[in-house]
Design a protein around this motif. Structure first.
Motif, PDB file in Angstrom:
ATOM      1  N   ASN A   1       0.821  -1.214   0.000  1.00 41.05           N
ATOM      2  CA  ASN A   1       0.000   0.000   0.000  1.00 41.05           C
ATOM      3  C   ASN A   1       0.859   1.269   0.000  1.00 41.05           C
ATOM      4  O   ASN A   1       0.491   2.285   0.595  1.00 41.05           O
ATOM      5  CB  ASN A   1      -0.951   0.027   1.199  1.00 41.05           C
ATOM      6  CG  ASN A   1      -2.007  -1.061   1.125  1.00 41.05           C
ATOM      7  OD1 ASN A   1      -2.944  -0.973   0.342  1.00 41.05           O
ATOM      8  ND2 ASN A   1      -1.836  -2.099   1.923  1.00 41.05           N
ATOM      9  N   ALA A   2       2.003   1.209  -0.710  1.00 42.39           N
ATOM     10  CA  ALA A   2       2.919   2.353  -0.815  1.00 42.39           C
ATOM     11  C   ALA A   2       3.329   2.865   0.559  1.00 42.39           C
ATOM     12  O   ALA A   2       3.391   4.068   0.803  1.00 42.39           O
ATOM     13  CB  ALA A   2       2.309   3.467  -1.655  1.00 42.39           C
ATOM     14  N   ARG A   3       3.644   1.943   1.434  1.00 38.51           N
ATOM     15  CA  ARG A   3       4.086   2.305   2.785  1.00 38.51           C
ATOM     16  C   ARG A   3       5.492   2.894   2.738  1.00 38.51           C
ATOM     17  O   ARG A   3       6.375   2.343   2.079  1.00 38.51           O
ATOM     18  CB  ARG A   3       4.068   1.063   3.684  1.00 38.51           C
ATOM     19  CG  ARG A   3       4.552   1.304   5.111  1.00 38.51           C
ATOM     20  CD  ARG A   3       4.379   0.043   5.951  1.00 38.51           C
ATOM     21  NE  ARG A   3       5.210  -1.047   5.464  1.00 38.51           N
ATOM     22  CZ  ARG A   3       6.474  -1.258   5.844  1.00 38.51           C
ATOM     23  NH1 ARG A   3       7.045  -0.433   6.723  1.00 38.51           N
ATOM     24  NH2 ARG A   3       7.158  -2.282   5.371  1.00 38.51           N
ATOM     25  N   PRO A   4       5.739   4.019   3.428  1.00 37.01           N
ATOM     26  CA  PRO A   4       7.097   4.574   3.451  1.00 37.01           C
ATOM     27  C   PRO A   4       8.020   3.688   4.277  1.00 37.01           C
ATOM     28  O   PRO A   4       7.717   3.375   5.434  1.00 37.01           O
ATOM     29  CB  PRO A   4       6.916   5.953   4.097  1.00 37.01           C
ATOM     30  CG  PRO A   4       5.652   5.848   4.879  1.00 37.01           C
ATOM     31  CD  PRO A   4       4.780   4.884   4.153  1.00 37.01           C
TER      32      PRO A   4
ATOM     33  N   ALA B   1       9.667  10.836   4.470  1.00 36.42           N
ATOM     34  CA  ALA B   1       8.211  10.750   4.262  1.00 36.42           C
ATOM     35  C   ALA B   1       7.583   9.904   5.364  1.00 36.42           C
ATOM     36  O   ALA B   1       8.115   8.854   5.740  1.00 36.42           O
ATOM     37  CB  ALA B   1       7.892  10.162   2.897  1.00 36.42           C
ATOM     38  N   SER B   2       6.439  10.344   5.873  1.00 38.04           N
ATOM     39  CA  SER B   2       5.781   9.628   6.970  1.00 38.04           C
ATOM     40  C   SER B   2       4.398   9.115   6.595  1.00 38.04           C
ATOM     41  O   SER B   2       3.773   8.420   7.383  1.00 38.04           O
ATOM     42  CB  SER B   2       5.661  10.544   8.200  1.00 38.04           C
ATOM     43  OG  SER B   2       4.913  11.707   7.881  1.00 38.04           O
ATOM     44  N   ARG B   3       3.905   9.460   5.409  1.00 37.28           N
ATOM     45  CA  ARG B   3       2.572   9.008   4.979  1.00 37.28           C
ATOM     46  C   ARG B   3       2.686   8.172   3.724  1.00 37.28           C
ATOM     47  O   ARG B   3       3.577   8.356   2.890  1.00 37.28           O
ATOM     48  CB  ARG B   3       1.664  10.210   4.681  1.00 37.28           C
ATOM     49  CG  ARG B   3       1.268  11.032   5.888  1.00 37.28           C
ATOM     50  CD  ARG B   3       0.422  12.226   5.452  1.00 37.28           C
ATOM     51  NE  ARG B   3      -0.701  11.834   4.622  1.00 37.28           N
ATOM     52  CZ  ARG B   3      -0.980  12.353   3.436  1.00 37.28           C
ATOM     53  NH1 ARG B   3      -0.213  13.284   2.906  1.00 37.28           N
ATOM     54  NH2 ARG B   3      -2.024  11.946   2.760  1.00 37.28           N
ATOM     55  N   ARG B   4       1.742   7.271   3.554  1.00 35.86           N
ATOM     56  CA  ARG B   4       1.662   6.477   2.334  1.00 35.86           C
ATOM     57  C   ARG B   4       1.302   7.353   1.149  1.00 35.86           C
ATOM     58  O   ARG B   4       0.687   8.417   1.304  1.00 35.86           O
ATOM     59  CB  ARG B   4       0.586   5.390   2.473  1.00 35.86           C
ATOM     60  CG  ARG B   4       0.770   4.441   3.637  1.00 35.86           C
ATOM     61  CD  ARG B   4      -0.438   3.522   3.758  1.00 35.86           C
ATOM     62  NE  ARG B   4      -0.370   2.720   4.967  1.00 35.86           N
ATOM     63  CZ  ARG B   4       0.181   1.518   5.042  1.00 35.86           C
ATOM     64  NH1 ARG B   4       0.732   0.978   3.957  1.00 35.86           N
ATOM     65  NH2 ARG B   4       0.200   0.847   6.172  1.00 35.86           N
ATOM     66  N   LEU B   5       1.640   6.907  -0.035  1.00 35.88           N
ATOM     67  CA  LEU B   5       1.141   7.547  -1.245  1.00 35.88           C
ATOM     68  C   LEU B   5      -0.306   7.100  -1.448  1.00 35.88           C
ATOM     69  O   LEU B   5      -0.598   5.899  -1.403  1.00 35.88           O
ATOM     70  CB  LEU B   5       1.978   7.144  -2.460  1.00 35.88           C
ATOM     71  CG  LEU B   5       3.437   7.599  -2.478  1.00 35.88           C
ATOM     72  CD1 LEU B   5       4.169   6.972  -3.664  1.00 35.88           C
ATOM     73  CD2 LEU B   5       3.533   9.112  -2.537  1.00 35.88           C
TER      74      LEU B   5
END
Length: 360
Positions: A314-317, A322-326
């Motif tokens: 899930n596009a996890r950083p 970056a601290s949020r997913r895309l």
């Protein structure tokens, strides 16, 4: 024998208790003189003008375009409209004038209203004891009272003008966006993939040359930057700068693994089409284009600050600031075999510029 002045007591106390020897002290202007009062009025006048210029910036930023065009036109510049031609210069001149005036006022304050002073102090190891700290505080309070704001209440009031004006200017962007279109509370969540940008119909995915995209156009392990095919034809322009996505065709095993992970981020459930997945290309750290895809590791790299996102999770950083997913764009196929966005990013804000970020 005449009684010592307050300043003489302060100088004596500073020397005997703090080891500070004030060897030279002279006001620029005689305290209470006409010259000093005139300089105080000049500084106060510049501070007030600074605040006024900052408020002009706020008013122009929020209300100028809105009073001339309906909300659907937004902030768009109209080359043929004389009223709009002055919009950008007014913003630059007003904010520049506000900053210049407050800087010039502080400069004059320091050069004309603050005294010349030379003080010497012997260095010593360790910190000062509590009594010395208290004495120092009283000394500073005296200096502030005699030569700073205590004797010049006009400057106290004048300082509020640039503080309020520049404070309002800092809030003009988020507040102006909400005032501009108060009937659309979802403005901060809506991009070019919203059906509203396409006459209520689902938005097709297109290349930069405005050709629509079919699933077979993306090879296994390949990727394409996709833009919204909006009704106004501006999907690949700055008007929809928050909308580009990276359309990726995963290898079958990787796609199957991602589908098994979607329940960990429920907003993405049902967002894939076959082996295809689309994520926002706007990095959630500083808004750079996260577009360096490494298919062997399924990592998406942002070249600006090296943030890395795990596409199959899930596009996890997984690395970098970056601290949020895309956000994932939910996609499907339309009746003509072209890829479309089923809706916008499911209420997930795009990019970094957001003050209520949901948990990653």
């Amino acid at each position: 024998m005449s009684e010592k002045s307050r300043f003489e007591y302060v100088r004596e106390g500073a020397k005997t208790r703090d080891g500070v020897d004030i060897v030279y002290y002279e006001p620029n202007l005689p305290p209470g003189s006409k010259a000093e009062r005139r300089m105080v009025r000049l500084v106060a006048f510049m501070l007030l003008l600074s605040g006024l210029a900052a408020l002009i910036f706020v008013a122009a930023y929020i209300w100028w375009p809105f009073t001339d065009f309906p909300a659907t036109d937004g902030w768009e510049y109209k080359p043929g409209n004389s009223f709009m031609k002055g919009y950008t210069p007014i913003l630059g001149l007003s904010l520049g004038l506000a900053l210049f005036l407050i800087g010039f006022a502080v400069l004059i304050w320091g050069k004309k209203l603050m005294p010349h002073e030379i003080a010497l102090q012997d260095r010593h190891d360790g910190g000062s004891d509590p009594e010395e700290r208290k004495l120092t505080g009283n000394t500073l309070a005296f200096i502030g009272e005699e030569f700073g704001l205590g004797r010049r209440p006009l400057l106290k009031v004048a300082l509020l003008a640039p503080a309020a004006g520049l404070g309002a200017a800092a809030l003009a962007v988020p507040v102006g966006m909400l005032i501009k279109d108060p009937h659309n509370p979802d403005e901060l969540f809506r991009t070019g993939w919203s059906p509203e940008a396409n006459g209520g119909k689902m938005v097709r995915m297109m290349r930069e040359d405005m050709t629509p995209i079919r699933p077979e156009d993306v090879s296994i392990g390949g990727q394409i930057t996709a833009f919204p095919m909006t009704a106004d034809g501006l999907g690949a322009t700055n008007k929809y700068a928050d909308s580009p996505v990276l359309l990726i065709r995963l290898r079958p095993k990787d796609a199957e693994f991602l589908r098994s992970q979607l329940h960990h981020h429920p907003v993405n459930v049902g967002g894939m089409y076959g082996d295809l997945v689309a994520y926002s290309k706007i990095c959630t750290h500083a808004g750079c284009p996260a577009s360096l895809y490494e298919q062997q590791t399924n990592l998406l790299l942002c070249p600006c600050h090296q943030s890395q996102f795990k596409i199959t999770e899930n596009a996890r950083p997984v690395f970098g600031p970056a601290s949020r997913r895309l956000p994932m764009l939910p996609i499907e196929l339309d009746g003509e075999g072209y890829l479309v966005a089923r809706n916008d990013f499911n209420g997930v804000p795009v990019g970094p510029a957001f003050w209520e970020k949901p948990a990653a």
